[in-house]
Every structure is written in structure tokens, then in C-alpha cells.
Write a protein that holds these residues in place. Sequence first.
Motif, PDB file in Angstrom:
ATOM      1  N   THR A   2       0.806  -1.220   0.000  1.00 43.85           N
ATOM      2  CA  THR A   2       0.000   0.000   0.000  1.00 43.85           C
ATOM      3  C   THR A   2       0.841   1.272   0.000  1.00 43.85           C
ATOM      4  N   LEU A   3       2.118   1.148  -0.342  1.00 42.22           N
ATOM      5  CA  LEU A   3       2.851   2.383  -0.619  1.00 42.22           C
ATOM      6  C   LEU A   3       2.429   2.839  -2.009  1.00 42.22           C
ATOM      7  N   LEU A   4       2.403   4.138  -2.215  1.00 38.47           N
ATOM      8  CA  LEU A   4       2.007   4.637  -3.538  1.00 38.47           C
ATOM      9  C   LEU A   4       3.176   4.483  -4.508  1.00 38.47           C
ATOM     10  N   PRO A   5       2.875   4.263  -5.798  1.00 35.86           N
ATOM     11  CA  PRO A   5       3.960   4.192  -6.777  1.00 35.86           C
ATOM     12  C   PRO A   5       4.624   5.554  -6.901  1.00 35.86           C
ATOM     13  N   SER A   6       5.876   5.529  -7.377  1.00 34.93           N
ATOM     14  CA  SER A   6       6.562   6.808  -7.544  1.00 34.93           C
ATOM     15  C   SER A   6       5.755   7.660  -8.519  1.00 34.93           C
ATOM     16  N   SER A   7       5.567   8.899  -8.126  1.00 41.24           N
ATOM     17  CA  SER A   7       4.663   9.785  -8.868  1.00 41.24           C
ATOM     18  C   SER A   7       5.470  10.639  -9.827  1.00 41.24           C
ATOM     19  N   PRO A   8       5.020  10.980 -11.022  1.00 39.09           N
ATOM     20  CA  PRO A   8       3.757  10.508 -11.585  1.00 39.09           C
ATOM     21  C   PRO A   8       3.935   9.170 -12.309  1.00 39.09           C
ATOM     22  N   THR A   9       2.851   8.433 -12.404  1.00 40.55           N
ATOM     23  CA  THR A   9       2.882   7.178 -13.151  1.00 40.55           C
ATOM     24  C   THR A   9       3.018   7.512 -14.640  1.00 40.55           C
ATOM     25  N   PRO A  10       3.618   6.611 -15.445  1.00 40.51           N
ATOM     26  CA  PRO A  10       3.835   6.923 -16.859  1.00 40.51           C
ATOM     27  C   PRO A  10       2.535   7.296 -17.590  1.00 40.51           C
ATOM     28  N   ARG A  11       1.468   6.597 -17.250  1.00 39.66           N
ATOM     29  CA  ARG A  11       0.166   6.981 -17.798  1.00 39.66           C
ATOM     30  C   ARG A  11      -0.740   7.318 -16.622  1.00 39.66           C
ATOM     31  N   LYS A  12      -1.653   8.245 -16.835  1.00 34.96           N
ATOM     32  CA  LYS A  12      -2.608   8.612 -15.798  1.00 34.96           C
ATOM     33  C   LYS A  12      -4.001   8.460 -16.382  1.00 34.96           C
ATOM     34  N   LEU A  13      -4.495   7.212 -16.358  1.00 35.31           N
ATOM     35  CA  LEU A  13      -5.814   6.964 -16.944  1.00 35.31           C
ATOM     36  C   LEU A  13      -6.895   7.510 -16.013  1.00 35.31           C
ATOM     37  N   GLY A  14      -7.870   8.141 -16.617  1.00 35.94           N
ATOM     38  CA  GLY A  14      -8.941   8.708 -15.799  1.00 35.94           C
ATOM     39  C   GLY A  14     -10.068   9.240 -16.656  1.00 35.94           C
ATOM     40  N   LEU A  15     -10.987   9.912 -15.981  1.00 34.62           N
ATOM     41  CA  LEU A  15     -12.184  10.427 -16.642  1.00 34.62           C
ATOM     42  C   LEU A  15     -12.188  11.950 -16.616  1.00 34.62           C
ATOM     43  N   VAL A  16     -12.820  12.505 -17.628  1.00 41.36           N
ATOM     44  CA  VAL A  16     -13.132  13.928 -17.612  1.00 41.36           C
ATOM     45  C   VAL A  16     -14.653  14.030 -17.721  1.00 41.36           C
ATOM     46  N   ILE A  17     -15.257  14.727 -16.768  1.00 44.00           N
ATOM     47  CA  ILE A  17     -16.717  14.787 -16.704  1.00 44.00           C
ATOM     48  C   ILE A  17     -17.174  16.206 -16.969  1.00 44.00           C
ATOM     49  N   ASP A  18     -18.036  16.342 -17.959  1.00 47.84           N
ATOM     50  CA  ASP A  18     -18.469  17.660 -18.417  1.00 47.84           C
ATOM     51  C   ASP A  18     -19.789  18.024 -17.735  1.00 47.84           C
ATOM     52  N   LEU A  19     -19.711  18.915 -16.751  1.00 50.76           N
ATOM     53  CA  LEU A  19     -20.909  19.281 -15.995  1.00 50.76           C
ATOM     54  C   LEU A  19     -21.848  20.159 -16.822  1.00 50.76           C
ATOM     55  N   ASP A  20     -21.358  20.681 -17.954  1.00 50.59           N
ATOM     56  CA  ASP A  20     -22.226  21.476 -18.822  1.00 50.59           C
ATOM     57  C   ASP A  20     -23.169  20.582 -19.604  1.00 50.59           C
ATOM     58  N   VAL A  21     -22.765  19.334 -19.783  1.00 48.34           N
ATOM     59  CA  VAL A  21     -23.476  18.441 -20.700  1.00 48.34           C
ATOM     60  C   VAL A  21     -24.345  17.434 -19.951  1.00 48.34           C
ATOM     61  N   CYS A  22     -23.922  17.023 -18.754  1.00 47.51           N
ATOM     62  CA  CYS A  22     -24.656  15.971 -18.046  1.00 47.51           C
ATOM     63  C   CYS A  22     -26.100  16.397 -17.825  1.00 47.51           C
ATOM     64  N   VAL A  23     -27.026  15.497 -18.210  1.00 50.91           N
ATOM     65  CA  VAL A  23     -28.443  15.798 -18.048  1.00 50.91           C
ATOM     66  C   VAL A  23     -29.043  15.078 -16.842  1.00 50.91           C
ATOM     67  N   GLY A  24     -28.212  14.334 -16.116  1.00 52.57           N
ATOM     68  CA  GLY A  24     -28.707  13.677 -14.910  1.00 52.57           C
ATOM     69  C   GLY A  24     -29.635  12.511 -15.185  1.00 52.57           C
ATOM     70  N   CYS A  25     -29.377  11.752 -16.251  1.00 59.55           N
ATOM     71  CA  CYS A  25     -30.296  10.646 -16.600  1.00 59.55           C
ATOM     72  C   CYS A  25     -29.997   9.381 -15.814  1.00 59.55           C
ATOM     73  N   HIS A  26     -28.843   9.288 -15.162  1.00 57.55           N
ATOM     74  CA  HIS A  26     -28.431   8.127 -14.365  1.00 57.55           C
ATOM     75  C   HIS A  26     -28.161   6.876 -15.213  1.00 57.55           C
ATOM     76  N   ALA A  27     -28.047   7.021 -16.538  1.00 49.87           N
ATOM     77  CA  ALA A  27     -27.749   5.844 -17.372  1.00 49.87           C
ATOM     78  C   ALA A  27     -26.380   5.267 -17.010  1.00 49.87           C
ATOM     79  N   CYS A  28     -25.394   6.148 -16.711  1.00 54.87           N
ATOM     80  CA  CYS A  28     -24.052   5.654 -16.352  1.00 54.87           C
ATOM     81  C   CYS A  28     -24.081   4.886 -15.040  1.00 54.87           C
ATOM     82  N   VAL A  29     -24.981   5.292 -14.121  1.00 52.97           N
ATOM     83  CA  VAL A  29     -25.092   4.606 -12.830  1.00 52.97           C
ATOM     84  C   VAL A  29     -25.517   3.160 -13.056  1.00 52.97           C
TER      85      VAL A  29
END
Lengths: 255, 306
Positions: A2-29
Motif C-alpha cells: 500500500t505504498l504509492l507508486p513513484s509519482s507521476p505514473t507513466p500513464r494517468k488513466l482517468g475520466l473527464v466529466i463535463d458538468l455542462d453536458v450531463c443531463v442527470g439521466c443516471h444511465a451511467c449509474v
Amino acid sequence: MTLLPSSPTPRKLGLVIDLDVCVGCHACVISCKEWNTGGYGAALSDQDPYGADVSGTFLNRIHTFEVLPEGGQVIGEAGEARIVHFPKSCLHCEDAPCVTVCPTGASYKRAEDGIVLVDESKCIGCGLCAWSCAYGAREMDLAAGVMKKCTLCVDRVYNETLKEVDRIPSCVRTCPANARHYGDLGDPGSDVSRMVAERGGYDLMPEQGTRPTNKYLPPRARKPLAASAGSAVLAENTDGAKGFFAWLDGMLDRI
Amino acid sequence: MHPAPSIILFTTLSGLGYGLAAVLGLGLLDASTLSVKIAHLAAPVMIAGGLLSSTLHLGNPQRAWRALSQWRSSWLSREGVMAILTFVPLMISAWFSVIEGRYLPAAGLIGTAMCGITVFCTAMIYASLRSLQAWNTGFTPLCYLLFAAAGGFLLAAVAGYSSGTGGTVCAAIAALFVVAAWIAKHQWWTRLRTLVPLSTPESATGLGNIGHVRLFERPHINDNYLTREMGFKVARKHALKLSKIAVIAGGAVPVLLLVVAMLSGVGAVTIVASVLAVGFYALGLVVERWLFFAEARHAVMNYYGG
């Protein structure tokens, strides 16, 4: 470990969430729950699923907030208050406290791509990682007694048995409004990194010192409804009418 | 935070156990007397009882041994390792007292130090969490250590008065530690009640530059794991009343009883008074621990309108 890997990791996979676009349909949930209940690790159980007090384990939830500008008024659609739908799942932080507090080594951050995962065969279900997470990204599964969290669909994104178009997280694949984007935030030239740069993408609770990988794009400035009112109430006004309509307008005025 | 009875019991019981073991390690009492021999056995039993009760809240207790592996990063793991290592000097001290009837300074003092380190690790599990601003302060380990020391000297006073020697010394030191512990706790509470929240709904959503952020709809109508575990609010309504109860039961009453015992000097009154002091102190401590959890507000509640 549980030590963290040396930062930064070569790739940083993640999400970008656009609050301007989300309509709150809960389909992703729903799509998240469906994919992950049959995928990586223990199923996402529900308690009292058909009763009055239903609850269950979810890795992605949509909150809805009302944002009221200084001095603004809440008058239904016409006021200055605006509704922002707010999807939230694990942010795959660079300084993830949920990893370092884990006493068993079950919680870890991958050195190659920065995805934060739980090795459920080592998890004792103490719940300390959920306490350490300011974002509420981790939920204990009450049936399995182990901690569940977003895996960034690690069993999809590297899965060569899926069509290439499907090798993205389930929530991203499902979103009908295209509010969720997946990519390498460690690569400044990636689509997601460019989106963050152009739109001013930001971290949630930077004061917690967790350095989240996931970014949120702010809602765009909204034109107040009053500004659109001029064109909306033209019904009584025929200024500028031409040709047939000008003739019709004149004729109808006369009779 | 939801105050789980198993964790409250664990921190109270093991805190008293470590406190008693640490005081016995100082060699203030006559190790050959029956009541001190019993104390040498009672301390590890209390510690073990606390540790066992802490495993009750685990989802998969059969894998608890794995918690000893991550001492390099995790305070919980460090606590587990220290708890087990500390049994070694405590058992040696107990052996020398119970079987040979004498005090072994080396084992005793090492045991005292390790008891202190273990209690410190326990406190740091909570104090290291940034998501819980109420706990994220040096006052948290200070309070845990002082409460453990006060409880230890209180229990040692009972053993001392029962054995006929050393009771008054322990009672006097106990009174000092009880007062010190509640002064530290008062500082902890003052800090808690004047905190400027580190995180707010505005910073949690990043929407603060548009305006004031208020929860409009939760993700689901019913509670979930997060709101049940971290959304506990009952105590805040009665927090002041409960903290007064804790201070009176765990502070004022034990000190008065200790004074009665010290003035009596010897005899049954001293034993009864010191036993009652321990009882009231434990009661106050349980209330204090309950508030410790129940009053702490978790940053995630910014997403749940709490």
C-alpha cells in the motif's frame, strides 16, 4: 503493497466529466452497476432489493446541486439559480489516502497507469479506506464484506476480446449525452488533456491534498432567461415584416 | 461518523488495559502482592478483549492477520504490529510478578514504552485522516495518551490500595493525569467547535465560483453505506450536554473519589473509593469516545447535504 507508486505514473488513466453536458439521466449509474456486478471481483449486492428500504453498492452515483449566484433569486426556470447534475465516481488520486491507510495491502495504485484497485482476496473489510476518502468513492459491499470501488473498468479498457469501440469504461460508453470522457491525463496531447486545458477543467476538493486524476469541466456561463425574453414575446410585434407578411399584417390591421 | 459499539469498546478497554500495563511497568507497586499479580493478568486480558472486539466490525475477520503487513504506510497496520509485540514484555513482566513475585525493570520499562507507542498508533489511525477535520490534529493522540495514562494510574491505585502499598502515590498521579486529560480534551472540543470547514459543498463540487451550492437531490432516496457510516448526526444536537456528562462522570467524580481515598489513607474506604473512581472514569470515557465518533463530520457529507 500500500505504498504509492513513484509519482507521476507513466500513464494517468482517468475520466473527464463535463458538468455542462450531463443531463442527470443516471444511465451511467445503471450501466456501471450492470457491468461491474458481473465483472471484476464480488458482485455489487443490494439489500432488501424489492422492499421499502432498498439500498445497495454503487461505484458511480449522480448528485444534483442547485447553484445560486450571489444576490440571485430562485424563481423556477426564470430565476438565476441553476441545476447542475454531478456524476461522481473514484477520482484515481495520485496521493490516494485510501491506498496508504490500508493495513493489508488490498488497496493499491497501479504503477503503470495509476488505476486504484482493491485486491478483494486480501481485503478484511475494515472500512478505513472509505473513511479516508473525502469523495465517498468507496462503498463496502455488505454481502461480500469487502470494499468496492470504481475500477475504471480495468476489465474493459485492456480487454482485447471486446471491439475497440467498447474498450472504454462502461459509464463513458453508455452516456447518451457524451458528458463523460476517458483517456490518459498524463499525456498533454490526449483528447482529454486538451479538453481540460480548453475548458478550465478542475480538481474536486484540492484542499484535501489528494491530487485527483479525474477532472471536471465547469458548466458554461448561462445566458439569463431575461436576455432571451425580447425574441420570445415577438407575438405582438410585427416590426420589420416584409413581403406577403407585411401586406397581410397591413390588411388585417385595416379590417 | 457512525459510532460503532465495537470500536468504542475497543478504544476504551484497550486504552485502560495499556494504561494499567504501562503503570505496572514503572514498578511503583509491590509485584509480589496478590492484587498486583491479578493486575498483571488483568491488563493483557483487557487489551486482548479490546483487540478481539475491534475485529467484530470487520467484513472478513478471518483474514485479519493480513493487517500486520503494511506497517510502512498504515497506522492501523502499525497498531496491529505494536499490539502483538507489546504482549512480549507484558507477558515477561506478568511472569516475573505472578510466578517469581518480583519486578523486572528492563521488561517493565520496555513494556511501558511500547504501551505508549501502541496507544499513539491507535490515535494516529484517526488523527491521520484529512477527510475528518475534527480528528486531524495533534490533540487527538495527546488526548488518547493522557486518557490511557489516567486510566492506568486509576486502576493501579485500586491495585495499590488493595495490596496495602503504593496506593496513595498512584492515586495522586492519577488525579493529575485525569485533570490533564480533560484539559487536553477541552482544547480538542474548543478546536472542534470553532473549526472553519476545510471543505465545503462549493469546493466539493468546484461550483463555488458560480454561486452558493446546495444539494438539490441525493443520488438515491434511501440511505447508502456512506450516509449510514458517515452521516451520523444525532450527537450534534446533544453534544454540549453529553460532553458535560463525560467531564463530570470521567473527571470531577473520579478526582473527588481519589481525594477521599487519599485522605483515608488505608482500609476498605480507599478500595471502595478507588474502584468507584475507575467505574465512573470508564463511564465518562465511553461517553467521550461516543462523542469522538458521533460529533466528527466527514468531508463526504458535502455531497449529501449533511
